[in-house]
Design a protein around this motif. Structure first.
Motif, PDB file in Angstrom:
ATOM      1  N   PRO A  47       0.817  -1.218   0.000  1.00 26.79           N
ATOM      2  CA  PRO A  47       0.000   0.000   0.000  1.00 26.79           C
ATOM      3  C   PRO A  47       0.856   1.276   0.000  1.00 26.79           C
ATOM      4  O   PRO A  47       1.916   1.305   0.626  1.00 26.79           O
ATOM      5  N   LYS A  48       0.372   2.264  -0.700  1.00 24.83           N
ATOM      6  CA  LYS A  48       0.955   3.615  -0.748  1.00 24.83           C
ATOM      7  C   LYS A  48       2.249   3.744  -1.548  1.00 24.83           C
ATOM      8  O   LYS A  48       2.963   4.744  -1.435  1.00 24.83           O
ATOM      9  N   ALA A  49       2.534   2.747  -2.372  1.00 26.36           N
ATOM     10  CA  ALA A  49       3.782   2.792  -3.146  1.00 26.36           C
ATOM     11  C   ALA A  49       3.594   3.422  -4.523  1.00 26.36           C
ATOM     12  O   ALA A  49       4.542   3.528  -5.291  1.00 26.36           O
ATOM     13  N   GLY A  50       2.353   3.843  -4.839  1.00 23.05           N
ATOM     14  CA  GLY A  50       2.114   4.420  -6.160  1.00 23.05           C
ATOM     15  C   GLY A  50       1.212   3.529  -7.006  1.00 23.05           C
ATOM     16  O   GLY A  50       1.309   3.519  -8.237  1.00 23.05           O
ATOM     17  N   THR A  51       0.337   2.802  -6.339  1.00 25.87           N
ATOM     18  CA  THR A  51      -0.614   1.919  -7.015  1.00 25.87           C
ATOM     19  C   THR A  51      -1.484   2.701  -7.995  1.00 25.87           C
ATOM     20  O   THR A  51      -1.619   2.342  -9.165  1.00 25.87           O
ATOM     21  N   THR A  52      -2.089   3.773  -7.484  1.00 24.26           N
ATOM     22  CA  THR A  52      -3.048   4.540  -8.257  1.00 24.26           C
ATOM     23  C   THR A  52      -2.370   5.189  -9.464  1.00 24.26           C
ATOM     24  O   THR A  52      -2.937   5.258 -10.552  1.00 24.26           O
ATOM     25  N   TRP A  53      -1.143   5.607  -9.274  1.00 23.24           N
ATOM     26  CA  TRP A  53      -0.355   6.202 -10.356  1.00 23.24           C
ATOM     27  C   TRP A  53      -0.127   5.164 -11.461  1.00 23.24           C
ATOM     28  O   TRP A  53      -0.352   5.427 -12.651  1.00 23.24           O
ATOM     29  N   ALA A 116       7.476  -0.326  -6.250  1.00 21.95           N
ATOM     30  CA  ALA A 116       7.995  -0.222  -4.882  1.00 21.95           C
ATOM     31  C   ALA A 116       8.364   1.227  -4.573  1.00 21.95           C
ATOM     32  O   ALA A 116       8.726   1.992  -5.471  1.00 21.95           O
ATOM     33  N   ARG A 117       8.276   1.580  -3.310  1.00 20.31           N
ATOM     34  CA  ARG A 117       8.596   2.949  -2.879  1.00 20.31           C
ATOM     35  C   ARG A 117       9.345   2.865  -1.556  1.00 20.31           C
ATOM     36  O   ARG A 117       9.108   1.945  -0.757  1.00 20.31           O
ATOM     37  N   ASN A 118      10.210   3.819  -1.280  1.00 21.59           N
ATOM     38  CA  ASN A 118      11.033   3.747  -0.071  1.00 21.59           C
ATOM     39  C   ASN A 118      10.178   3.730   1.200  1.00 21.59           C
ATOM     40  O   ASN A 118       9.103   4.336   1.270  1.00 21.59           O
ATOM     41  N   VAL A 124       4.830   7.301   5.985  1.00 22.39           N
ATOM     42  CA  VAL A 124       4.127   8.588   6.139  1.00 22.39           C
ATOM     43  C   VAL A 124       2.799   8.569   5.376  1.00 22.39           C
ATOM     44  O   VAL A 124       1.745   8.937   5.896  1.00 22.39           O
ATOM     45  N   SER A 125       2.866   8.085   4.144  1.00 22.28           N
ATOM     46  CA  SER A 125       1.674   8.068   3.309  1.00 22.28           C
ATOM     47  C   SER A 125       0.617   7.119   3.875  1.00 22.28           C
ATOM     48  O   SER A 125      -0.577   7.437   3.895  1.00 22.28           O
ATOM     49  N   TYR A 126       1.062   5.961   4.366  1.00 22.28           N
ATOM     50  CA  TYR A 126       0.155   4.954   4.933  1.00 22.28           C
ATOM     51  C   TYR A 126      -0.500   5.490   6.219  1.00 22.28           C
ATOM     52  O   TYR A 126      -1.677   5.256   6.479  1.00 22.28           O
ATOM     53  N   PHE A 179      10.314   1.414  -9.458  1.00 28.78           N
ATOM     54  CA  PHE A 179      10.434   2.229  -8.246  1.00 28.78           C
ATOM     55  C   PHE A 179       9.731   3.577  -8.426  1.00 28.78           C
ATOM     56  O   PHE A 179       9.904   4.242  -9.458  1.00 28.78           O
ATOM     57  N   TYR A 180       8.999   3.956  -7.394  1.00 27.19           N
ATOM     58  CA  TYR A 180       8.296   5.240  -7.363  1.00 27.19           C
ATOM     59  C   TYR A 180       9.271   6.390  -7.617  1.00 27.19           C
ATOM     60  O   TYR A 180       8.979   7.315  -8.373  1.00 27.19           O
ATOM     61  N   GLU A 181      10.431   6.316  -6.986  1.00 28.28           N
ATOM     62  CA  GLU A 181      11.403   7.413  -7.086  1.00 28.28           C
ATOM     63  C   GLU A 181      11.900   7.573  -8.531  1.00 28.28           C
ATOM     64  O   GLU A 181      12.126   8.696  -8.985  1.00 28.28           O
ATOM     65  N   HIS A 213      -1.161  13.343 -18.412  1.00 29.82           N
ATOM     66  CA  HIS A 213      -2.393  12.900 -17.761  1.00 29.82           C
ATOM     67  C   HIS A 213      -2.132  12.189 -16.438  1.00 29.82           C
ATOM     68  O   HIS A 213      -2.973  12.172 -15.547  1.00 29.82           O
ATOM     69  N   THR A 214      -0.931  11.605 -16.300  1.00 31.75           N
ATOM     70  CA  THR A 214      -0.620  10.841 -15.089  1.00 31.75           C
ATOM     71  C   THR A 214       0.297  11.616 -14.141  1.00 31.75           C
ATOM     72  O   THR A 214       0.823  11.053 -13.182  1.00 31.75           O
ATOM     73  N   SER A 215       0.475  12.911 -14.404  1.00 29.41           N
ATOM     74  CA  SER A 215       1.273  13.723 -13.480  1.00 29.41           C
ATOM     75  C   SER A 215       0.471  13.946 -12.201  1.00 29.41           C
ATOM     76  O   SER A 215      -0.769  13.879 -12.215  1.00 29.41           O
ATOM     77  N   MET A 243      -4.677  12.265  -2.693  1.00 22.71           N
ATOM     78  CA  MET A 243      -3.534  12.795  -3.445  1.00 22.71           C
ATOM     79  C   MET A 243      -2.886  13.834  -2.542  1.00 22.71           C
ATOM     80  O   MET A 243      -3.223  15.015  -2.596  1.00 22.71           O
ATOM     81  N   ARG A 244      -1.981  13.399  -1.716  1.00 25.21           N
ATOM     82  CA  ARG A 244      -1.493  14.209  -0.618  1.00 25.21           C
ATOM     83  C   ARG A 244      -0.331  15.096  -1.046  1.00 25.21           C
ATOM     84  O   ARG A 244      -0.495  16.293  -1.258  1.00 25.21           O
ATOM     85  N   LYS A 245       0.879  14.549  -1.178  1.00 30.51           N
ATOM     86  CA  LYS A 245       2.046  15.342  -1.591  1.00 30.51           C
ATOM     87  C   LYS A 245       2.610  14.862  -2.922  1.00 30.51           C
ATOM     88  O   LYS A 245       3.042  15.658  -3.748  1.00 30.51           O
ATOM     89  N   GLY A 246       2.698  13.544  -3.064  1.00 34.96           N
ATOM     90  CA  GLY A 246       3.185  12.979  -4.319  1.00 34.96           C
ATOM     91  C   GLY A 246       4.650  13.251  -4.609  1.00 34.96           C
ATOM     92  O   GLY A 246       5.035  13.473  -5.754  1.00 34.96           O
ATOM     93  N   ILE A 247       5.481  13.211  -3.555  1.00 33.35           N
ATOM     94  CA  ILE A 247       6.924  13.452  -3.749  1.00 33.35           C
ATOM     95  C   ILE A 247       7.761  12.471  -2.925  1.00 33.35           C
ATOM     96  O   ILE A 247       7.316  12.017  -1.877  1.00 33.35           O
TER      97      ILE A 247
HETATM   98  P1  A3P Z   1       1.651  10.639  -0.664  1.00 32.20           P
HETATM   99  O1  A3P Z   1       0.708  10.288   0.432  1.00 32.20           O
HETATM  100  O2  A3P Z   1       3.087  10.558  -0.235  1.00 32.20           O
HETATM  101  O3  A3P Z   1       1.335  11.926  -1.344  1.00 32.20           O
HETATM  102  P2  A3P Z   1      -1.281   4.326  -3.556  1.00 32.20           P
HETATM  103  O4  A3P Z   1      -1.926   4.704  -4.839  1.00 32.20           O
HETATM  104  O5  A3P Z   1      -0.403   3.118  -3.671  1.00 32.20           O
HETATM  105  O6  A3P Z   1      -2.255   4.279  -2.452  1.00 32.20           O
HETATM  106  O7  A3P Z   1      -0.222   5.469  -3.227  1.00 32.20           O
HETATM  107  C1  A3P Z   1      -0.640   6.769  -2.917  1.00 32.20           C
HETATM  108  C2  A3P Z   1       0.566   7.673  -2.932  1.00 32.20           C
HETATM  109  O8  A3P Z   1       0.977   7.896  -4.290  1.00 32.20           O
HETATM  110  C3  A3P Z   1       0.265   9.044  -2.339  1.00 32.20           C
HETATM  111  O9  A3P Z   1       1.511   9.485  -1.789  1.00 32.20           O
HETATM  112  C4  A3P Z   1      -0.113   9.814  -3.599  1.00 32.20           C
HETATM  113  O10 A3P Z   1      -0.043  11.216  -3.472  1.00 32.20           O
HETATM  114  C5  A3P Z   1       0.938   9.296  -4.561  1.00 32.20           C
HETATM  115  N1  A3P Z   1       0.604   9.515  -5.966  1.00 32.20           N
HETATM  116  C6  A3P Z   1      -0.548   9.235  -6.593  1.00 32.20           C
HETATM  117  N2  A3P Z   1      -0.485   9.630  -7.873  1.00 32.20           N
HETATM  118  C7  A3P Z   1       0.731  10.169  -8.058  1.00 32.20           C
HETATM  119  C8  A3P Z   1       1.389  10.786  -9.179  1.00 32.20           C
HETATM  120  N3  A3P Z   1       0.807  10.907 -10.359  1.00 32.20           N
HETATM  121  N4  A3P Z   1       2.646  11.240  -8.983  1.00 32.20           N
HETATM  122  C9  A3P Z   1       3.257  11.132  -7.806  1.00 32.20           C
HETATM  123  N5  A3P Z   1       2.693  10.573  -6.708  1.00 32.20           N
HETATM  124  C10 A3P Z   1       1.436  10.101  -6.839  1.00 32.20           C
END
Ligand code: A3P
Length: 282
Positions: A47-53, A116-118, A124-126, A179-181, A213-215, A243-247
């Motif tokens: 969870p929170k590694a960039g699934t939605t992205w 994967a994400r660090n 923090v995101s979780y 990797f997310y990074e 579109h995916t930014s 969509m919290r910080k995304g960095i």
């Molecule tokens: P943050 O909480 O650090 O902002 P998941 O989709 O796996 O639940 O992950 C959610 C995390 O991915 C959130 O991180 C979210 O902001 C970030 N995220 C979603 N879309 C993104 C995008 N297009 N670019 C960068 N980060 C993104």
């Protein structure tokens, strides 16, 4: 939406030692016997590694990418039902650790994208996600949450075991490990990797459109991607937006120096002997 209590701040129950919601654990036999098809694509993440992205790059929403092990409160449909109803080729989402992936995915030799994400940014995101999402267990205080994360007492278990487990399998199967990074550093390069893995070719113009579109900024304001269409009884974006910080590197705004040092020491022990490395900033 009237939510049955079992979905709210749900009770957890282990499946083979991995904490899951009780609801998932109760139907585990059905999940384990899920029937994959050879042209299924799996998006697997902790969870929170960039699934939605990653999903957005493939074209999102919970209906288009059934989350195989997740039970939605009725009348919303469960991941299993959505997956079964879906015409092929399907894209399926999962947070399962590698040893819990239903075996038919291996048998059918399905392609899998693992993102994967660090650890510190995931933590923090979780934490914020667990605060705003009522269908997740309560995270407790920040200090308590750091401990839960380190000891793997969170849904889907230990981040350390998850990322290492999938890493160890990546050369034996059709797994693209990303990797997310790296995505953040050069989305175009990483999206090209995904397209190559999927044996898809697109024009430079289409590639640029996917990148746009995916930014983060575009997804943050896209209701189809930012989960704002869910009722606030499930996700309360006023507590913390999805969509919290995304960095990479936001962990620096949360960990004290002492917490960070203690975390790093424990991290080195847990990750010792693995060839897997992460960047905690770019
Ligand atoms: P943050 O909480 O650090 O902002 P998941 O989709 O796996 O639940 O992950 C959610 C995390 O991915 C959130 O991180 C979210 O902001 C970030 N995220 C979603 N879309 C993104 C995008 N297009 N670019 C960068 N980060 C993104």
């Amino acid at each position: 939406l009237q939510l049955d209590e079992k979905y709210l701040r749900p009770e957890t129950k282990e499946v083979n030692g991995i904490p899951m919601t009780k609801v998932i654990s109760d139907i585990w036999d059905q999940i384990w016997s899920f029937q994959a098809k050879p042209d299924d694509l799996v998006i697997a993440t902790y969870p929170k590694a960039g699934t939605t992205w990653t999903q957005e790059i493939r074209n999102i929403t919970y209906k288009q990418h059934p989350f195989i092990e997740w039970e939605m409160p009725p009348p919303l449909k469960s991941g299993l039902d959505l997956a079964k109803e879906m015409p092929s080729p399907r894209t399926l989402k999962t947070h399962l650790p590698v040893q819990l992936l239903p075996p038919s995915f291996w048998k059918e030799n399905c392609k899998i994208i693992y993102m994967a994400r660090n650890a510190k940014d995931v933590l923090v995101s979780y934490y914020h996600f667990s605060r705003m999402t009522k269908t997740m267990p309560e995270p407790g205080t920040w200090e308590e949450y750091i401990e839960s994360f380190k000891t793997g007492k969170v849904l889907w278990g230990s981040w350390y075991d998850h990322v290492k487990g999938w890493w160890d399998q990546k050369d034996q199967h059709r797994i693209l490990y990303l990797f997310y990074e790296d995505m953040k550093e050069d989305p175009k390069r990483e999206i090209r990797k995904i397209l190559k893995f999927l044996e898809k070719e697109v024009t430079e113009e289409v590639l640029d459109k996917i990148v746009y579109h995916t930014s983060f900024q575009v997804m943050k304001h896209n209701p189809m991607a930012n989960y704002t269409t869910l009722p606030s009884s499930i996700m309360d974006h006023s507590i913390s937006p999805f969509m919290r910080k995304g960095i990479p590197g936001d962990w620096k705004n949360h960990f004290t120096v002492a917490q960070s040092e203690a975390f790093d020491k424990d991290y080195r022990e847990k990750m010792a002997g693995s060839t897997l490395t992460f960047r905690t900033e770019i």
